[in-house]
Write an enzyme that holds these catalytic residues in place. Structure first.
Site, PDB file in Angstrom:
ATOM      1  NE  ARG A   1      -2.978   0.524   3.370  1.00 50.92           N
ATOM      2  CZ  ARG A   1      -2.356   0.752   4.407  1.00 50.92           C
ATOM      3  NH1 ARG A   1      -1.727   2.230   4.429  1.00 50.92           N
ATOM      4  NH2 ARG A   1      -2.349  -0.239   5.506  1.00 50.92           N
TER       5      ARG A   1
ATOM      6  CE1 TYR B   1     -15.076   9.657 -18.909  1.00 48.74           C
ATOM      7  CE2 TYR B   1     -14.888  10.148 -16.450  1.00 48.74           C
ATOM      8  CZ  TYR B   1     -14.966   9.103 -17.414  1.00 48.74           C
ATOM      9  OH  TYR B   1     -15.322   7.767 -17.364  1.00 48.74           O
TER      10      TYR B   1
ATOM     11  CG  ASP C   1      -8.982  14.834 -17.430  1.00 45.43           C
ATOM     12  OD1 ASP C   1      -8.078  14.012 -18.106  1.00 45.43           O
ATOM     13  OD2 ASP C   1      -9.936  14.196 -17.173  1.00 45.43           O
TER      14      ASP C   1
ATOM     15  CE  LYS D   1     -11.368   6.365 -20.356  1.00 43.94           C
ATOM     16  NZ  LYS D   1     -11.711   7.557 -19.967  1.00 43.94           N
TER      17      LYS D   1
HETATM   18  C1  LIG Z   1     -11.995   7.978 -18.619  1.00 43.70           C
HETATM   19  C2  LIG Z   1     -11.839   9.360 -18.390  1.00 43.70           C
HETATM   20  C3  LIG Z   1     -11.424   9.910 -16.731  1.00 43.70           C
HETATM   21  C4  LIG Z   1     -11.504   8.966 -15.804  1.00 43.70           C
HETATM   22  O1  LIG Z   1     -10.924   7.882 -15.827  1.00 43.70           O
HETATM   23  P1  LIG Z   1     -11.201   6.398 -15.347  1.00 43.70           P
HETATM   24  O2  LIG Z   1      -9.762   5.665 -15.661  1.00 43.70           O
HETATM   25  O3  LIG Z   1     -12.051   5.830 -16.319  1.00 43.70           O
HETATM   26  O4  LIG Z   1     -11.450   6.427 -13.893  1.00 43.70           O
HETATM   27  C5  LIG Z   1     -11.343  11.177 -16.573  1.00 43.70           C
HETATM   28  N1  LIG Z   1     -11.417  11.950 -17.646  1.00 43.70           N
HETATM   29  C6  LIG Z   1     -11.362  11.673 -18.668  1.00 43.70           C
HETATM   30  C7  LIG Z   1     -11.165  12.719 -19.900  1.00 43.70           C
HETATM   31  C8  LIG Z   1     -11.781  10.702 -19.167  1.00 43.70           C
HETATM   32  O5  LIG Z   1     -11.916  10.329 -20.432  1.00 43.70           O
END
Ligand SMILES: *Cc1c(COP(=O)(O)O)cnc(C)c1O
Length: 447
Positions: free
Chosen positions: A88, A140, A214, A239
């Site tokens: 952890r 998002y 982000d 992603k």
């Molecule tokens: C998918 C996504 C997230 C969240 O990520 P997860 O791995 O699904 O929790 C946040 N911001 C954007 C722009 C995303 O496409």
């Protein structure tokens, strides 16, 4: 929510722990993960090279970091103090990944957690009741949900504004602004935020405000927000970074060591650090980021041009028709591989999505295969219809997340779906798949 009792013993202990690197029970914080730095003095290679070039201290010189599938690590003295003691707090596979990503993201420190939303959760725990957050109106869906939770339960004030308009952002900035959260391009409306200008305005309004970006849509391949004014960058590793839709992961990057320590404190406290197995998979995936992204955005460019040439309203920063084309290219090195277009009719859009075969109906993006979706029905369904209308999100919008397939096959499949759905009519007896070499597109006319 009531203001927190700053005199509570637990809070005092937490504050003391933060300052002295002791945990809540008074133990030394484990030294892992050691702050990582890409600035080791050696020559920096181009990103495509850095992505695959790794250095490890592995005892056997393994070219791929082993998965240290162990919760605990034996200590050499009764008082502990070895580099790793408990997964952890730190794990060699995760640390290796974090150091590699720090190099890629031009960051002093990177922290890897269980998902992109987990990353935002860690970041928003820097907030206190009464703090104000300034953010976009085309966020998002999951981000929108978490911010709404903080607003309803944690006494955090959230301002949603159109972040394409710097003056709208300025109008809600104040000395109470603790966090400015930006996405660029947004998804699915593909709106661009001026990171350097907004960052300057935010820091002027409040020295302590944190500008958070982000960067999931572009990845470090195409944009390094830390280099243009952001304090913290996070990305969903689910992603482009991993690229195969086989893991969930999140990544946080910053340069301020104190900020890095605070976020590490939360990760160690809540246990959201990325597992050794997923750290291994993310490390494996990120090595091919450059080649995947290059192919994906080349395909996306061709598809955007194909749709635009047939009269559809297409949103993609690779098209000169994008209203913020110049702003996007002043910050980023590429247009990415997500685009959206309108058909003018919700039921036509539904038929197109359902007629596509190569294009899988799926939420998310960043995978090697191509995906199609209707955001208002899927990824953004958690935003109520009134809010969607307010934010001018067309209900018929189709989002395409382009993969690495042969582009002629992708255009062929899309053409067939458009014809089948009645979005376009065939103007010649038969059409051949758009040929990637000859630049020939099927002759279709929008109805
Ligand atoms: C998918 C996504 C997230 C969240 O990520 P997860 O791995 O699904 O929790 C946040 N911001 C954007 C722009 C995303 O496409």
């Amino acid at each position: 929510m009531a203001a927190p009792n700053t005199n509570s013993p637990a809070l005092q202990a937490a504050n003391k722990a933060m300052m002295t690197r002791l945990d809540l029970d008074g133990h030394d914080l484990p030294p892992s993960p050691a702050p990582s730095s890409p600035h080791s003095g050696r020559r920096r290679y181009a990103l495509a090279t850095e992505l695959v070039y790794t250095e490890t201290k592995d005892q056997y010189g393994s070219s791929s970091i082993p998965i240290y599938q162990s919760a605990t690590f034996k200590q050499t003295s009764s008082s502990g103090g070895n580099e790793y003691d408990y997964t952890r707090s730190g794990n060699p596979t995760r640390t290796h990944l974090e150091r590699h990503l720090a190099k890629i993201m031009n960051a002093g420190r990177v922290l890897a957690v269980g998902s992109g939303m987990g990353a935002l959760d860690v970041i928003t725990r820097l907030l206190r009741p009464g703090d104000e957050v300034v953010t976009g109106d085309d966020l998002y869906g999951g981000t929108n949900r978490l911010l709404t939770y903080l607003k309803n339960n944690q006494g955090v004030i959230v301002h949603h504004v159109d972040t394409t308009n710097v003056d709208s952002v300025r109008s809600v900035l104040s000395s109470k602004t603790a966090l400015v959260l930006l996405e660029t391009p947004t998804n699915p409306l593909i709106k661009i935020a001026d990171i350097p200008t907004i960052a300057r305005a935010a820091h002027e309004a409040s020295e302590k405000s944190l500008v958070v970006v982000d960067n999931t849509m572009l990845s470090p391949m195409l944009l390094n927000p830390l280099d243009i004014g952001a304090d913290i960058v996070y990305e969903s590793g689910t992603k482009y970074l991993s690229g195969h839709h086989d893991i969930m992961a999140g990544v946080i990057a910053c340069n301020d060591p104190e900020l890095g320590d605070k976020m590490y404190f939360t990760i160690n406290s809540t246990g959201c650090g990325l597992s050794p197995n997923d750290s291994f998979l993310l490390m494996r995936g990120v090595k091919t980021l450059a080649i995947r992204m290059e192919k994906q955005q080349a395909n996306a460019q061709r598809i955007a041009e194909f749709l635009e040439s047939h009269g559809f309203k297409v949103r993609y920063p690779g098209l000169k028709s994008h209203l913020q084309y110049d702003l996007h290219w002043s910050m980023a090195r590429g247009a990415g591989a997500v685009l959206s277009f309108e058909t003018g009719d919700v039921s036509v859009s539904e038929r197109i999505v359902e007629a596509a075969r190569l294009w899988a109906i799926s939420v998310s993006f960043g995978c090697v295969n191509s995906l199609i979706s209707m955001p208002c029905r899927m990824s953004h369904a958690s935003i109520d219809i009134e809010t969607r209308k307010e934010r001018q999100m067309p209900e018929d919008l189709i989002r395409l997340c382009v993969g690495i397939e042969d582009v002629a096959d992708l255009i062929d499949d899309l053409s067939r779906a458009l014809v089948q759905a009645g979005a376009v009519t065939l103007t010649i007896d038969s059409f051949h798949a758009a040929d990637a070499e000859s630049d020939e597109l099927p002759t279709l006319a929008q109805v």
